[in-house]
Design an enzyme around this catalytic site. Structure first.
Site, mmCIF file in Angstrom:
data_model
loop_
_atom_site.group_PDB
_atom_site.id
_atom_site.type_symbol
_atom_site.label_atom_id
_atom_site.label_comp_id
_atom_site.label_asym_id
_atom_site.label_seq_id
_atom_site.Cartn_x
_atom_site.Cartn_y
_atom_site.Cartn_z
ATOM 1 N N ASP A 413 2.239 7.785 1.026
ATOM 2 C CA ASP A 413 0.917 7.698 0.421
ATOM 3 C C ASP A 413 0.186 6.519 1.040
ATOM 4 O OD1 ASP A 413 -1.204 8.119 -1.405
ATOM 5 O OD2 ASP A 413 -0.360 6.614 -2.747
ATOM 6 N N THR A 415 -2.918 4.639 -0.695
ATOM 7 C CA THR A 415 -3.364 3.678 -1.699
ATOM 8 C C THR A 415 -2.184 3.196 -2.526
ATOM 9 O OG1 THR A 415 -5.494 4.802 -1.810
ATOM 10 C CG2 THR A 415 -4.942 3.303 -3.611
ATOM 11 N N LYS A 719 -19.897 9.496 -12.139
ATOM 12 C CA LYS A 719 -19.388 8.872 -10.915
ATOM 13 C C LYS A 719 -18.283 9.752 -10.349
ATOM 14 C CE LYS A 719 -15.666 6.012 -12.832
ATOM 15 N NZ LYS A 719 -15.139 4.649 -12.998
ATOM 16 N N THR A 841 -3.012 11.328 2.093
ATOM 17 C CA THR A 841 -3.899 10.583 1.213
ATOM 18 C C THR A 841 -5.032 11.479 0.723
ATOM 19 O OG1 THR A 841 -5.380 8.666 1.063
ATOM 20 C CG2 THR A 841 -5.216 9.759 3.193
ATOM 21 N N GLY A 842 -5.604 11.102 -0.374
ATOM 22 C CA GLY A 842 -6.749 11.812 -0.910
ATOM 23 C C GLY A 842 -8.075 11.229 -0.481
ATOM 24 N N ASP A 963 3.539 5.360 -4.788
ATOM 25 C CA ASP A 963 3.515 4.397 -5.895
ATOM 26 C C ASP A 963 2.909 4.962 -7.173
ATOM 27 O OD1 ASP A 963 0.814 4.443 -4.868
ATOM 28 O OD2 ASP A 963 0.457 2.623 -6.018
ATOM 29 N N ASN A 966 0.602 10.684 -8.793
ATOM 30 C CA ASN A 966 0.260 11.786 -7.892
ATOM 31 C C ASN A 966 1.235 11.918 -6.726
ATOM 32 O OD1 ASN A 966 -0.593 9.335 -6.834
ATOM 33 N ND2 ASN A 966 -2.256 10.248 -5.683
#
Length: 1313
Positions: A413, A415, A719, A841-842, A963, A966
């Site tokens: 991942d 982040t 947002k 990653t997203g 971490d 997800n």
């Protein structure tokens, strides 16, 4: 028991099973039925709250434990041989002796299982007898009961800091707003507070909560293990349905915080609670080495059967060759002698009993011991300890340590894994105008430079705090003392807020942009009722789920005494800190080049310095108090911004709230029905919260619908990701703007793209004015969706989409998530070790690519293929053309012995098409040839699909590291799952096999410990097979000289002791402590890791070479004594004793040749084994007069040791047996040395010379030292021609919906086809 009562029990059991299996459960209160017997209770079919995690009882322990142990085929095999040995016609030695090994193993395993189960029983008893408050209609109050007595339908009251005993539907709290704060750390590891709200209007709560007034029916779904979803509604007597979800459910195991008390209705109890359903116990994984071991055990079984068949056939031929019946063949009681064929049939089983140790029963026990030792060294490695979080590596999967040395693919991942997950507000764009926040950037750069220049470990127990310079001394040159003081104050502040997530000084302090401050001031002074700049910061402050409480009111803990000494030292440090004139903000304000101006809204400090010691003590005492409720409206006016503390569920929300606070938009209080914000002018606005549309991974946005206190309008603030907001935009926000300012969306999108290219995380903000009629119509559908049971999530998402349309864009933010320390160095080392690194990653592709360059996942000389398309035909063309180019490159004779550095960047939609059944093979072929792959905009499900596909298609060892929650699917899909204990809770850690605190620890965990664990265990297993084959063959060769009668020339007790005591400890110590190469060389030369990849050192060839060597050595150990004693009249044990002794020396010296690093432990166990052999054998020979009639080993060894022939046999046998192995090692290390041999030579050099050699080697390879990288945009495009690797015909099948960027060395211009 009568027949009728038995039928009643069966009928009730069937009814109960049907009630528990229904999709919906109808629950009512137990109060009207209090005192009645169990059979008349309405909720009797549902489980009580008592739990039982034990597996055994006193009566069932022995049969159940034996049943479980006999699931292991090895145990069944050896028990079968023991039983077989009791039959006189096939027994090889005394049946009682054969029982000893298997009985010892079964008894030790049973004792271990009994101890573990007893500990579970103690834990269950303690938990079941924990007191709680349950309402009693007889006593008209909440009475104390045990947890095990709680039933579904009861009303339970929980006080502050108490653990919730069952899953409760929240009906009442002490908070006037109906809010209860809970901490879910026991379930998901997240320490930030969660809000739960009561189900209103279903019972009397004023002036006091009255459970007897509850006459409604609760309809809920059947129990499941989903901690984030709960479907339920409460049906009142008038048939009105009130919906309830996870926001009204208090889960068992959570702790009530900052709330005086709460009461609820029990919906799930005991093993049906969500926490118990998630407690599935440890996961079992089989390592690659274990699977290979099972295959080799099967080979040993085949070898054993072959040897037994030879023995049986040999016995048959020997019997046929006898002219008459010899006297030593004794007939049965009837005088009958078995025929040669029947006797040979019996001899087959006798040989199995005699040669049984060819199957290494002790190998499995030894492997478990070795892995426990390896885990001990891993968990106690100081280099894998993180001081900041006070955590070390955790090993949860005890049986796959060796897989760490065979990893070929890593899926990571971004982040929180590669980055710190500490979000720093960097830039923003409002109404198409960009505000760069240069002063804030300069300050953050200065702090980052300090961290890279020096690493000062702050220890609050050893030295007092020192103050630095005044925050207004910017013009003076700061010295080293000031640098150290800044670091110290930063660490103190971080430790003082350790119980608040995302609250480090770097995250909470923001230096405002002066231009934006002036714009906000003008907006406040304007005559317009609303201003886009004010709306933007109101959206930052309101559109979130942040919980607000007092900074001077610490979260009260139930077990504070456990950490009293540590807490007091921290508080003492804080006391000395706040007495100084400097504040924490000097870290940031000293970065300025000009004095502070009047329009600055930065808070000088988060702490209020006490005037004297007494006031400081009072402040500390206030720190330890519990804030029993969130701030009420009456308390807000007395609150300063320094008194506030924010509990955020994500670092993004915290960073945005602190950014709004820096501009004077202070979030003061939040309740389920209102949000209070203080404006820069000092005015306070109380917004009525009408609804919150929570974030989900499909919508990629969240919204808050409020009623504006000034305009009385219904305003929706939203947002989310840029693509999720931009597609919902309507007309521009400000119609009175003219010219270029009208094109707000285009300018904002341009700014967002720029932010992403700089590696910043982007969010867009929008608003919408909702008419009253539209809101009322929408509310009807919303309430219907909330009360639904079937398709509830889909209906809620549909209602959210109905409102989130025709939005007006306000602006966007850019938040920096900095790389963790040593991430580039770690990725380079892993790549040099032959491991392919994928990042999933997203984030936006631009953000991901920038971070890819910053962490050296992508190199400047790489050919980076950026794949992004909207249809499958285009995706197919890309894959075909790219593979064609790669194959053409490899087929070019000029590219022999070279590798094309290819990296692929692919987005989520394209990845979905590439993973389709007809394209996945081509995608895997391309990915296999790539050095790294970067997947952007991917979902958690896509992450797990990618990992599974690579593991299954390429047949490689995979490792996934993450971490957050997800990443759980990806971690569980890989062969090895590693969780990082970051800032997003512990869900990834709890689902992982290993847990680390920093990504950099992955380097030593794999390159050093992984290599050691694999080589140690592989060599130990090979040695175990060799040892057993070498020893059992001694008995096999003797059969050729005893008519294949199953006779042994070694005493049975000594045979048992040989494997049980004399040769058992050295290989275990070899597997735990051997070290072929030092950690320094393994880290300096990562290529050494490649020796364990693929087939590794333990393969088909090495296994059979060791087996052949064992056959040779056994021949030498047998025939040297045989030739010496040939023609003599020595008895059977006199012949067997030197044979047994010499085999001991050969087997132990064989191990000494394999040991790479001798330690004191190795010398002790090796010499101790030899000494133990002589002591035990001498004692046994001295006392065993009639142990094995008619032949007895009495005084055999004593007589042998007095004969020089004995010593000559031992020396000659040992030399001749080990000479080929020694010769082989010498020739291999001299003629064709392996990389490990070179590394061992390097280890023998002086440390300075070794370090210089490694540095020169790395410089020749182009590695060099890797400095800590900051996020920066990739090199700018050049004017050179880009590399187009695709034919012109590709344009015929693509069109306008396809963009492909090919980035090569010095070529970074996108290629559009």
């Amino acid at each position: 028991m009568t027949k009728r009562s038995l039928l009643t029990l069966v009928r009730d059991a069937l009814r109960g099973q049907r009630a528990r299996d229904r999709d919906l459960r109808n629950l009512v209160s137990n109060l009207p039925y209090e005192g009645l017997e169990r059979s008349k209770q309405p909720n009797r079919y549902f489980q009580s709250n008592g739990i039982k995690t034990t597996k055994y009882t006193l009566l069932t322990f022995v049969p159940m434990n034996l049943y479980e142990q006999f699931h292991r085929l090895a145990n069944i095999y050896f028990v079968g041989l023991v039983i077989l040995n009791f039959f006189p016609v096939v027994n090889a030695f005394q049946p009682q002796v054969a029982l000893i090994p298997i009985c010892v193993i079964l008894a030790l395993t049973a004792l271990k299982d009994a101890w573990e189960d007893f500990r579970r029983y103690q834990s269950d008893r303690k938990l079941n007898n924990t007191p709680c408050l349950v309402y009693s209609r007889r006593e008209k109050q909440f009475a104390e009961r045990c947890w095990k007595d709680v039933q579904v339908g009861d009303f339970v009251k929980v006080a502050c800091n108490e653990i919730i005993p069952a899953d409760l539907l929240l009906l009442h709290t002490s908070d006037p707003n109906g809010v209860c704060h809970i901490e879910t750390a026991n379930l998901d590891g997240e320490t930030n507070l969660k809000q739960r709200t009561v189900v209103h209007g279903v019972c009397v709560t004023h002036p006091e909560f009255d459970p007897e007034s509850f006459n409604s029916r609760v309809v809920c779904e059947k129990p499941n293990n989903n901690l984030n979803h709960f479907k339920c509604y409460v049906e009142k007597p008038d048939e009105e349905k009130v919906g309830a979800g996870i926001e009204s459910l208090l889960l068992r195991g959570c702790t009530v915080r900052n709330t005086d008390h709460a009461a609820g209705f029990v919906v799930y109890a005991g093993h049906e609670t969500k926490s118990m359903l998630n407690n599935s116990g440890p996961r079992y994984k089989r390592s690659k080495l274990e699977r290979k071991l099972n295959v080799d055990v099967l080979f040993c079984v085949i070898l054993l059967f072959a040897m037994c068949l030879i023995g049986s056939l040999g016995h048959y031929l020997w019997r046929l060759s006898l002219p008459d019946v010899p006297p030593y063949l004794v007939a049965d009681g009837n005088g009958h002698l078995d025929s040669p064929s029947l006797s040979s049939f019996y001899m087959f089983f006798t040989m199995i009993i005699l040669l049984q140790i060819l199957i290494p029963i002790s190998l499995y026990v030894s492997i478990e011991l070795v892995k426990m030792g390896q885990i001990f060294f891993i968990t106690n490695d100081v280099d894998l300890y993180d001081e900041e979080t006070d955590s070390r590596v955790q090993c949860k999967a005890l049986n796959i340590t060796e897989d760490l040395g065979q990893v070929e693919y890593i899926f990571s991942d971004k982040t929180g894994t590669l980055t710190e997950n500490k979000m720093l507000f960097r830039r923003c764009s409002i109404m198409g105008t960009e505000f760069p926040h240069k002063e804030n950037a300069v300050c953050l750069a200065d702090l980052d430079e300090l961290e890279s220049e020096e690493e000062i470990i702050f220890n609050q127990h050893q030295r007092p705090l020192q103050t630095g310079r005044s925050p207004h001394c910017e013009d003076s040159n700061p010295g080293d003392t000031q640098h150290r003081d800044r670091r110290r104050r930063s660490r103190v502040a971080a430790s003082s807020q350790s119980d608040v997530a995302f609250s480090s000084p770097l995250e909470t302090e923001v230096i405002p942009d002066r231009k934006l401050l002036q714009q906000i001031t003008r907006g406040e002074n304007s005559s317009r009722k609303t201003d886009p700049y004010l709306d933007f910061f109101l959206a930052l402050a309101i559109c979130n789920t942040v919980v607000v409480s007092m900074a001077t009111a610490r979260r009260r803990r139930a077990s504070a005494s456990l950490h009293s000494s540590q807490t007091s030292s921290v508080l003492d440090t804080l006391t000395s800190l706040v007495k100084k004139k400097d504040s924490l903000s000097c870290i940031f304000t000293s970065c300025r080049s000009k004095p502070k101006t009047e329009d600055s809204v930065i808070e000088e400090s988060h702490f209020h310095p006490p005037a004297d010691k007494k006031e400081g003590t009072d402040a500390i005492s206030r720190h330890r108090k519990c804030s029993l409720h969130v701030l009420s409206q009456s308390d807000v006016s007395a609150v300063t911004s320094a008194d506030l503390r924010y509990e955020a569920e994500s670092p993004d929300e915290a960073a945005l709230v602190y950014a709004a606070k820096a501009y004077g938009f202070v979030l003061l209080a939040r309740t389920p029905n209102s949000v209070t914000v203080r404006l820069p002018s000092g005015d306070e606005l109380v917004f009525e919260v009408l609804d919150t549309l929570t974030f989900d991974s499909n919508r990629k946005r969240m919204s808050v619908l409020v009623k504006h206190p000034v305009t009385k309008e219904y305003v929706l603030y939203t947002k989310g990701a840029d693509y999720a907001i931009m597609e919902l935009l309507g007309t521009p926000y400000a119609e009175h703007f003219k010219g270029k300012q009208k094109n707000v969306a285009t300018d904002t999108q341009h700014h967002v793209d720029c932010y992403a290219k700089e590696g910043l995380r982007t969010l867009c903000f929008a608003k919408k004015i909702v008419s009253e009629k539209m809101y009322e119509d929408w509310l009807v559908g919303r309430q219907r969706a909330l009360a639904a049971i079937d398709n509830r999530e889909e209906l809620i998402m549909e209602t959210a989409g109905q409102l989130e349309t025709n939005l007006s864009l306000l602006g966007a933010t850019g938040i920096e998530d900095r790389l963790q320390e040593s991430v580039p160095d770690t990725i380079v080392a892993l790549r040099e070790a032959g491991i392919q690194v994928w990042v999933l990653t997203g984030d936006k592709p631009e953000t991901a690519v920038n971070i890819g360059y910053a962490c050296r996942l992508l190199e400047e000389e790489d050919l980076v293929i950026n794949m992004s398309c909207k249809n499958k035909l285009t995706c197919t063309a890309i894959l075909d053309c790219t593979l064609e180019e790669v194959k053409r490159y490899n087929d070019d004779p000029r590219n022999v012995d070279t590798t094309q550095n290819i990296s692929v960047v692919i987005d989520g939609p394209t990845l979905t098409m590439a993973l389709s059944p007809d394209l996945r093979d081509r995608f895997m072929e391309l990915a296999r040839r790539c050095r790294s792959v970067l997947c952007c905009r991917v979902t958690p499900l896509q992450k797990s699909r990618v990992v599974k596909l690579v593991r299954e298609k390429l047949k490689v060892m995979t490792l996934a590291v993450g971490d957050g929650a997800n990443d759980v699917n990806m971690i569980q899909a890989a062969d090895i799952g590693i969780g990082i204990s970051g800032q997003e809770g512990m869900q990834a850690v709890m689902a992982s096999d290993f847990a680390i605190s920093r990504f950099k620890h992955l380097k030593k965990l794999l390159l050093v410990h992984g290599h050691w664990c694999y080589t140690r265990l592989a060599n130990m297993i090979i040695y175990f097979f060799y040892k057993n084959v070498a020893y059992v063959n001694l008995l096999f060769w003797y059969q050729f000289f005893c008519g294949f009668s199953g006779t042994a020339m070694i005493d049975y007790w000594l045979m048992i002791f040989f494997n049980l005591f004399f040769t058992s400890v050295p290989p275990i110590m070899f597997g735990i402590m051997d070290r072929d190469v030092s950690a320094e060389v393994l880290l300096g030369v990562p290529e050494l890791y490649r020796t364990g990849q693929g087939k590794g050192e333990y393969n088909f060839l090495t296994f059979w070479i060791s087996i052949l060597d064992a056959f040779y050595q056994s021949l030498v150990c047998f025939f040297v004594p045989y030739l010496v004693y040939q023609g003599s009249d020595v008895d059977i044990f006199t012949f067997g004793t030197p044979l047994n002794t010499s085999s001991l020396f050969v087997i132990l010296l064989h191990l000494s040749i394999e040991i790479k690093a001798w330690t004191v432990v190795h010398w002790v166990v090796m010499l101790g084994s030899v000494l133990l052999y002589f002591v035990v054998t001498l004692a046994f020979s001295a006392i065993c007069v009639t142990c094995n009639p008619p032949s007895n080993p009495y005084w055999i060894l004593q007589s042998q040791m007095a004969d020089p022939t004995f010593y000559l046999i031992c020396i000659l046998t040992t030399v001749v047996a080990l000479l080929p192995r020694c010769t082989f090692h010498v020739l291999r290390n001299s003629i064709a040395p392996s990389p490990l041999i070179h590394a061992r030579h390097l280890d023998q050099k002086e440390p300075s010379a070794r370090a210089q050699w490694i540095q020169e080697w790395r410089s020749m390879r182009g590695g060099g030292p890797v400095r800590r990288s900051r996020l920066s945009p990739p090199p700018s495009p050049t004017s050179e021609t880009p590399v187009d690797i695709f034919p012109d015909t590709l344009g015929d099948v693509t069109g306008d919906d396809f963009t492909l960027n090919v980035i090569s060395e010095n070529h970074r211009r996108p290629v559009h086809t």
